[in-house]
Design an enzyme around this catalytic site. Structure first.
Site, short mmCIF file in Angstrom:
data_model
loop_
_atom_site.label_atom_id
_atom_site.label_comp_id
_atom_site.label_asym_id
_atom_site.label_seq_id
_atom_site.Cartn_x
_atom_site.Cartn_y
_atom_site.Cartn_z
N TYR A 40 0.80 -1.22 0.00
CA TYR A 40 0.00 0.00 0.00
C TYR A 40 0.83 1.28 0.00
CZ TYR A 40 0.59 0.96 5.02
OH TYR A 40 1.10 1.26 6.26
N GLY A 41 2.16 1.14 -0.11
CA GLY A 41 2.99 2.34 -0.11
C GLY A 41 4.14 2.27 -1.09
N LYS A 58 7.45 8.48 2.07
CA LYS A 58 6.55 7.37 1.78
C LYS A 58 5.22 7.90 1.28
CE LYS A 58 4.87 2.95 3.56
NZ LYS A 58 4.99 1.96 4.65
N ASP A 154 5.99 -7.09 12.26
CA ASP A 154 6.56 -7.41 10.95
C ASP A 154 8.09 -7.47 11.06
OD1 ASP A 154 6.41 -8.03 8.24
OD2 ASP A 154 6.48 -5.94 7.59
#
Length: 272
Positions: A40-41, A58, A154
């Site tokens: 998504y980035g 970003k 993550d």
């Protein structure tokens, strides 16, 4: 579900074109290169025209900028970044949007090598003690995050940078704050409990340690065996791994991990 995924990929292909080199964002950040892209980035290396320093910007993918869910995730990531104040973590600078509703935020650039690239491209390997030392430095960062009620979720070698022995942790896109973990442990629901979030970070630490230990492993059999049979490790390291990975009773707090980690390092040095 598969049709939706394919449709999303096609839309991303046509919509998510990276920003061209030398484009200036917010009259401040001059784009040099694309250095990363996630689900998504898109991440750019830029020059801050005010400070003349390298900066990372970003961008929420253009294809996601009208999704309330994706916008919320992006803003949550920015909120977490704003809480960070640690020498081994990126520093938030500012956030902004443009006339086309593209969302961005800027953070400091860390001049370091990606651990994944070091292993695969640089053929870097880590013996048992070196692997434990990396785990120790990473554990100190995780301890800081947990102390602020932030769970990374993550922890992987692509998100670890190393420079001259210093270790850095990046990418907080999947991180969760303590106030989001609203359900008690053992109950089902949308949110994870704090215990589950903590154990997930611990498990990821175990996966990283195991991955590093395998960098010195040369297969002797065609058939894959469990790591407990393939790797020749000290008993204290095996104990540490089993608890991190939940094979044995999982750790309840970081101080317990640190104590067992110190025992493992001491054992190796005694033997050598």
């Amino acid at each position: 579900m598969d049709i939706l995924r394919v449709t999303r990929k096609i839309r991303q292909f046509f919509v998510d074109w990276p920003i061209r080199e030398d484009t200036v964002l917010q009259e401040r950040y001059q784009v040099s290169d694309v250095i990363g892209a996630g689900s998504y980035g898109i991440i750019y290396l830029c020059t801050d025209l005010r400070t003349k320093e390298k900066t990372v910007v970003k961008q929420l993918r253009p294809s996601r900028r009208y999704s309330k869910k994706e916008i919320a995730m992006f803003r949550k990531e920015m909120a977490i970044m704003k809480k960070l104040d640690h020498p081994n973590l990126p520093v938030f600078i500012d956030d902004f949007s443009d006339d086309d509703q593209h969302l961005y935020y800027a953070m400091t650039f860390i001049e370091a090598d990606n651990l994944e690239e070091q292993i695969f491209s640089g053929q870097q390997s880590f013996d048992e003690e070196a692997s434990l030392q990396i785990l120790y430095r990473l554990l100190k960062i995780v301890e800081y995050l947990h102390g602020k009620g932030i769970y990374h979720q993550d922890l992987r070698i692509p998100n670890i940078l190393i420079s001259h022995g210093d270790l850095y942790l990046i990418d907080f896109g999947l991180s969760v704050c303590e106030n989001e973990a609203v359900k008690p442990a053992g109950q089902c629901g949308k949110h994870n409990s704090i215990e589950q979030l903590r154990l997930q970070d611990y498990y990821d630490l175990g996966e990283i340690l195991l991955y590093l230990l395998y960098t010195t492993y040369t297969p002797k059999n065609k058939k894959a065996l469990p790591w407990t049979e393939e790797l020749s490790l000290n008993n204290q390291t095996v104990h540490l791994l089993k608890r991190l990975l939940g094979i044995m009773e999982p750790y309840g707090k970081i101080s317990e991990i640190a104590a067992d980690l110190q025992d493992a390092v001491s054992s190796i040095r005694t033997i050598s």
